[in-house]
Scaffold this motif. Structure first.
Motif, PDB file in Angstrom:
ATOM      1  N   VAL A 188     -16.462 -55.966  35.037  1.00 40.39           N
ATOM      2  CA  VAL A 188     -17.902 -55.764  34.653  1.00 40.39           C
ATOM      3  C   VAL A 188     -18.192 -56.047  33.111  1.00 40.39           C
ATOM      4  O   VAL A 188     -17.419 -55.376  32.265  1.00 40.39           O
ATOM      5  CB  VAL A 188     -18.542 -54.710  35.206  1.00 40.39           C
ATOM      6  CG1 VAL A 188     -20.174 -54.449  34.791  1.00 40.39           C
ATOM      7  CG2 VAL A 188     -18.239 -54.675  36.775  1.00 40.39           C
ATOM      8  N   VAL A 189     -19.215 -56.816  32.909  1.00 41.08           N
ATOM      9  CA  VAL A 189     -19.557 -56.898  31.297  1.00 41.08           C
ATOM     10  C   VAL A 189     -21.055 -56.613  31.616  1.00 41.08           C
ATOM     11  O   VAL A 189     -21.777 -57.179  32.077  1.00 41.08           O
ATOM     12  CB  VAL A 189     -19.157 -58.179  30.744  1.00 41.08           C
ATOM     13  CG1 VAL A 189     -17.752 -58.324  30.571  1.00 41.08           C
ATOM     14  CG2 VAL A 189     -19.688 -59.607  31.634  1.00 41.08           C
ATOM     15  N   SER A 190     -21.268 -55.733  30.456  1.00 40.30           N
ATOM     16  CA  SER A 190     -22.847 -55.521  30.251  1.00 40.30           C
ATOM     17  C   SER A 190     -23.895 -56.485  29.766  1.00 40.30           C
ATOM     18  O   SER A 190     -23.315 -57.414  29.012  1.00 40.30           O
ATOM     19  CB  SER A 190     -22.871 -54.269  29.126  1.00 40.30           C
ATOM     20  OG  SER A 190     -22.787 -54.441  28.261  1.00 40.30           O
ATOM     21  N   SER A 191     -25.046 -56.547  30.045  1.00 39.30           N
ATOM     22  CA  SER A 191     -26.185 -57.389  29.800  1.00 39.30           C
ATOM     23  C   SER A 191     -26.068 -57.364  28.313  1.00 39.30           C
ATOM     24  O   SER A 191     -26.386 -58.314  27.404  1.00 39.30           O
ATOM     25  CB  SER A 191     -27.481 -57.166  30.275  1.00 39.30           C
ATOM     26  OG  SER A 191     -27.306 -57.194  31.466  1.00 39.30           O
ATOM     27  N   ASP A 192     -26.103 -56.249  27.550  1.00 46.89           N
ATOM     28  CA  ASP A 192     -25.938 -56.012  26.088  1.00 46.89           C
ATOM     29  C   ASP A 192     -24.612 -56.837  25.498  1.00 46.89           C
ATOM     30  O   ASP A 192     -25.089 -57.458  24.433  1.00 46.89           O
ATOM     31  CB  ASP A 192     -25.906 -54.586  25.598  1.00 46.89           C
ATOM     32  CG  ASP A 192     -27.414 -53.873  25.809  1.00 46.89           C
ATOM     33  OD1 ASP A 192     -28.471 -54.464  25.871  1.00 46.89           O
ATOM     34  OD2 ASP A 192     -27.131 -52.694  26.313  1.00 46.89           O
ATOM     35  N   ALA A 193     -23.827 -56.672  26.003  1.00 44.98           N
ATOM     36  CA  ALA A 193     -22.495 -57.177  25.488  1.00 44.98           C
ATOM     37  C   ALA A 193     -22.501 -58.936  25.283  1.00 44.98           C
ATOM     38  O   ALA A 193     -22.293 -59.670  24.611  1.00 44.98           O
ATOM     39  CB  ALA A 193     -21.321 -56.904  25.979  1.00 44.98           C
ATOM     40  N   LEU A 194     -23.179 -59.392  26.801  1.00 40.19           N
ATOM     41  CA  LEU A 194     -23.268 -60.734  26.944  1.00 40.19           C
ATOM     42  C   LEU A 194     -24.446 -61.344  25.762  1.00 40.19           C
ATOM     43  O   LEU A 194     -24.177 -62.359  25.190  1.00 40.19           O
ATOM     44  CB  LEU A 194     -23.935 -61.124  28.154  1.00 40.19           C
ATOM     45  CG  LEU A 194     -22.611 -60.955  29.423  1.00 40.19           C
ATOM     46  CD1 LEU A 194     -23.341 -61.057  30.707  1.00 40.19           C
ATOM     47  CD2 LEU A 194     -21.667 -62.035  29.314  1.00 40.19           C
ATOM     48  N   PHE A 195     -25.377 -60.698  25.517  1.00 39.35           N
ATOM     49  CA  PHE A 195     -26.464 -60.969  24.658  1.00 39.35           C
ATOM     50  C   PHE A 195     -25.819 -60.991  23.257  1.00 39.35           C
ATOM     51  O   PHE A 195     -25.904 -61.764  22.379  1.00 39.35           O
ATOM     52  CB  PHE A 195     -27.602 -59.879  24.985  1.00 39.35           C
ATOM     53  CG  PHE A 195     -28.761 -60.461  23.986  1.00 39.35           C
ATOM     54  CD1 PHE A 195     -29.823 -61.260  24.869  1.00 39.35           C
ATOM     55  CD2 PHE A 195     -28.994 -60.364  22.480  1.00 39.35           C
ATOM     56  CE1 PHE A 195     -30.949 -61.643  23.996  1.00 39.35           C
ATOM     57  CE2 PHE A 195     -29.953 -60.680  21.877  1.00 39.35           C
ATOM     58  CZ  PHE A 195     -31.052 -61.498  22.718  1.00 39.35           C
ATOM     59  N   GLN A 196     -25.217 -59.816  22.823  1.00 42.51           N
ATOM     60  CA  GLN A 196     -24.708 -59.855  21.555  1.00 42.51           C
ATOM     61  C   GLN A 196     -23.813 -61.024  21.251  1.00 42.51           C
ATOM     62  O   GLN A 196     -23.640 -61.842  20.215  1.00 42.51           O
ATOM     63  CB  GLN A 196     -24.071 -58.681  21.299  1.00 42.51           C
ATOM     64  CG  GLN A 196     -23.480 -58.543  19.905  1.00 42.51           C
ATOM     65  CD  GLN A 196     -23.401 -56.930  19.454  1.00 42.51           C
ATOM     66  OE1 GLN A 196     -23.373 -56.134  20.436  1.00 42.51           O
ATOM     67  NE2 GLN A 196     -22.731 -56.693  18.519  1.00 42.51           N
TER      68      GLN A 196
END
Length: 235
Positions: A172-180
């Motif tokens: 699982v990868v967080s939306s925050d990580a994907l955005f950054q």
């Protein structure tokens, strides 16, 4: 045998085209040029350049808009030429598909050095351009994904999201990580942009985007790319 690189020049000033072409030939490159965006799009398809030198302001056309359209057909580096020195223009050119920006009047030697640097980067990247997962292969050079023998081209942001998830497959990868990672900045808790791009990505790689078998939403946590689709797992 060493491949000869092909340079495409798009500028409404014939003198600029001729200068760049002369210097390209001195470096052993094959070059071709066009004076309008419409002609250039046709040339792009037939010439298949390794790099494009593009004027920001073509006659009655916007080079940045042309660049955005061209990104649907090529991942070749694009070096902008322009007499405009405003930061806003440079930022737009580099944000919408450009790889470099050279202001006029320019040194042909400096331009050639930049062209060769981008070609070296592309050539070295081709040696390690594929990431293979069961049933899904990412091509980092073409910014595309290969599924069931079919090549599917993605936008830069879509490919950025998919490649990050692929490098963390089955996790699982967080939306925050994907955005950054994809946008290069903090999300400031506004992650709707990620959801929109994930939705567009699913439309391209999922057989049924409403019932995804590749990219799963993990409520409250983020997203997960699975190595095998649920359908494959059942067979």
């Amino acid at each position: 045998m060493v491949d000869t690189h092909k340079i495409m020049i798009v500028d409404d000033d014939p003198h600029i085209c001729e200068i760049v072409q002369v210097y390209c030939e001195r470096e052993g490159f094959i070059s071709s040029y066009s004076h309008s965006g419409t002609e250039a799009m046709k040339l792009l398809a037939s010439f298949e350049p390794d790099l494009i030198v593009l004027d920001v302001m073509l006659a009655n056309e916007n080079g940045i808009d042309w660049c955005m359209n061209a990104r649907s057909y090529t991942n070749a580096p694009i070096v902008f030429l322009s007499s405009r020195e405003e930061d806003e223009v440079k930022i737009s050119a580099l944000s919408y598909g450009g790889d470099d920006y050279v202001t006029k009047p320019f040194s042909p030697g400096v331009l050639m050095a930049k062209i060769k640097a981008h070609l070296r980067r592309v050539s070295s990247g081709r040696r390690d351009q594929l990431l293979e997962l069961p049933g899904l292969t990412l091509d980092f050079y073409a910014q595309s994904v290969i599924m069931r023998g079919e090549t599917i081209f993605l936008t830069k942001k879509e490919f950025g999201l998919l490649s990050y998830m692929a490098q963390n497959v089955n996790r699982v990868v967080s939306s925050d990580a994907l955005f950054q990672v994809t946008w290069g900045m903090e999300s400031l808790e506004d992650i709707r942009t990620v959801a929109v791009h994930i939705s567009n990505l699913r439309k391209k790689i999922e057989a049924d985007p409403a019932n995804p078998e590749r990219i799963f939403t993990i409520r409250g946590a983020g997203y997960m790319l699975v190595a095998r689709s649920a359908l494959q797992a059942r067979t």
